[in-house]
Design an enzyme around this catalytic site. Structure first.
Site, PDB file in Angstrom:
ATOM      1  CB  SER A 254      -0.937  -0.063   1.203  1.00 53.74           C
ATOM      2  OG  SER A 254      -2.001   0.814   1.052  1.00 53.74           O
ATOM      3  CG  ASP A 483      -6.034  -3.062  -3.985  1.00 52.40           C
ATOM      4  OD1 ASP A 483      -6.633  -2.240  -3.275  1.00 52.40           O
ATOM      5  OD2 ASP A 483      -4.937  -3.558  -3.671  1.00 52.40           O
ATOM      6  CG  HIS A 514      -5.449  -2.807   0.258  1.00 47.68           C
ATOM      7  ND1 HIS A 514      -5.014  -2.288  -0.934  1.00 47.68           N
ATOM      8  CD2 HIS A 514      -4.744  -2.167   1.228  1.00 47.68           C
ATOM      9  CE1 HIS A 514      -4.103  -1.357  -0.707  1.00 47.68           C
ATOM     10  NE2 HIS A 514      -3.913  -1.282   0.589  1.00 47.68           N
TER      11      HIS A 514
END
Length: 545
Positions: A254, A483, A514
């Site tokens: 991320s 995602d 995610h």
């Protein structure tokens, strides 16, 4: 009102909580895979732990007495996590912790220093030790010290030949934490309507944002200018040297992909084996990033609704079409805007917190989707908001005693000093049609969250991240087509921007949730493991399904 990330928000608590069945925060920046994206005020919030004790500005900024250079790290038994990390028990057997002092201001390397909290699990064997594999789980704002031990089984194979290492980035947890509001003050902030539709509500929303910035400045002002991702990347290089590695072996989830890309740009010839997973788009500016991430959340919502109708999991919403499922959620949020639901302890569930709970659930199809469907069904049946409120709390970082982690503080601080621009009421209203079109349910909250940096004392240093890394070795860039927080296009762009022969795109087609590693794809895990353990670089465009 909850803090949110625009195109990427934390993996730290996010990764841990998502896989433990708890949602995380998103919307704006990357909340790590443990949750991730550049979050803005007022939207899905990064999953975090209770807030740390207030620190004075001088303490936050470190002391000149702590040396910039230090001897070998002194690894020792880890203490129990602080309030800033969520409290609880110390990590299990095999984990040790250390503190590394780094310059507060890298333009003044002999000046004040701040401590970075580190955690490590030595390589278990068999096989020759490669070095350290350093993790960042997202945010900005995620605690690596808190998160990494929770994923011991996930990274067991990598741990055979790597020491697993992570850290609390500057401003997070035990690394000179940013302090802003007390627990009750944060409760009051989260009670403000994040989708204002009257002049009074708009004033309240803008004033709440102003007050948040003012309190952060009052309590942590000397630290705020130095929380850039560039400085964190320089800290990462200090950690690399401190653990004795000539090259950085790295796994970033991320927001950790922005950090990893920034490191590769600054230190291309110091990169060893690096993986970027759940990738923030390197070309989006502050507003573009929020709209881009919003579309990812709407896509995930559509997938959730279709899965609910198709009965691919037990979904108690019982609607015959995906549109019907989404209409249930829209009606729930609209009802809570008019009549917030009373909960135990004098708390209430409003539309803002309900949106936070729904957004957080979209991070994880295995745990978040069914949990959210059950919580919504329970509320419609009994009008008891406890389940939805609990999900919102896990995203905003609130514990049962009303303490909050400081992850949202760091999210705002780093987002604003990196890319933040002032966005006022007029500009938000101008942008609103595009946001509503992208997502009728989430759009207004994402649009109003654009005011996150309007009153911040430090303005953004750049329009978007710089990740060109000429001279670096191949870097794996893993994208998941489903995602929500870091849409797949970010992986394609990152692989290209790193440079020819550097960025190596790997795609998980049909993936949901995610990030990708450890989320159920043997192909993704095997590809990453073969690269990290054996140096096997896959072909550009390798696809897993």
């Amino acid at each position: 009102m909850a803090l949110r990330t625009p195109t990427g928000a934390s993996t730290g608590d996010a990764l841990r909580q998502v896989r433990a069945g708890l949602p995380r925060k998103a919307a704006g920046r990357v909340v790590g895979c443990a949750a991730a994206a550049s979050l803005l005020l007022g939207g899905p919030a990064f999953a975090a732990a209770p807030a740390p004790p207030a620190a004075t500005p001088s303490a936050t900024a470190g002391t000149a007495a702590a040396p910039t250079a230090q001897g070998p790290l002194k690894w020792a038994t880890c203490p129990a996590p602080s309030q800033a990390q969520g409290g609880g028990k110390a990590p299990g057997t095999g984990w040790t912790c250390a503190t590394l002092y780094v310059p507060l201001d890298y333009t003044k390397p002999g000046g004040k220093t701040i401590p970075l909290a580190l955690i490590r699990h030595r390589a278990t064997g068999p096989g020759k030790r490669i070095g350290s594999l350093i993790y960042n789980f997202g945010g900005p704002g995620g605690s690596g010290v808190d998160t990494l031990p929770a994923f011991t089984p996930t990274f067991a194979k990598l741990n055979t030949r790597y020491d697993l290492v992570s850290f609390d980035p500057r401003g997070v947890g035990n690394s000179a934490p940013v302090n802003c509001l007390t627990g009750p003050e944060t409760d009051a902030l989260n009670a403000v309507d994040s989708t204002p539709d009257t002049p009074t509500e708009v004033r309240q929303w803008m004033e709440a944002t102003r007050n948040f910035a003012a309190q952060c400045t009052k309590k942590s002002g000397p630290l705020l200018p130095y929380l850039t991702t560039t400085n964190v990347a320089r800290d990462l290089d200090r950690i690399r040297a401190a653990v004795g590695d000539k090259k950085l072996n790295y796994y970033g989830f991320s927001y950790g992909t922005e950090l990893g890309g920034t490191y590769a740009h600054l230190f291309p010839r110091k990169v060893g084996r690096a993986v970027l997973d759940g990738v923030m788009h390197p070309d989006k500016d502050f507003t573009q990033g929020a709209l881009y991430q919003l579309k990812g959340f709407q896509l995930a919502l559509d997938h959730f609704a279709r899965s609910c109708v198709a009965a691919t999991y037990l979904c108690p919403l019982h609607r015959s079409t995906p549109q019907g499922v989404e209409k249930v959620l829209t009606g729930l949020v609209a009802g809570l805007e008019k009549h917030p639901a009373a909960a135990a302890g004098g708390r209430t569930l409003n539309d803002s917190l309900a949106l936070t709970a729904i957004e957080g659930a979209l991070y994880s199809p295995d745990s978040g989707w069914p949990r959210m469907a059950s919580a919504v069904a329970a509320y419609l049946r009994t009008h008891n908001p406890a389940a939805l409120l609990s999900m919102a709390d896990s995203m905003t970082g609130r514990d049962a005693k009303g303490h909050y982690s400081n992850s949202n503080n760091v999210f705002s601080a780093t987002s604003c000093v990196d890319f933040g621009v002032p966005v006022g009421k007029t500009e938000i209203e101008r942008q609103m049609p595009a946001f509503r079109k992208a997502s009728p349910l989430f759009g207004p909250q994402f649009a109003w969250a654009l005011n996150q940096c309007t009153y911040w004392p430090v303005k953004g240093a750049m329009k978007h991240m710089e990740v060109s890394a000429k001279g670096a070795p191949p870097i794996l860039v893993i994208g998941n087509t489903g995602d929500p927080a870091t849409p797949y296009g970010g992986a394609k762009a990152m692989a290209q921007r790193l440079g020819k022969g550097v960025g190596v795109l790997v795609t998980w087609k049909g993936g949901e949730g995610h990030c990708s590693y450890g989320n159920g794809s043997a192909c993704i895990d095997g590809t990453a493991n073969a690269y990290l353990l054996d140096g096997k670089v896959p072909a550009y465009g390798t696809s897993c399904s």
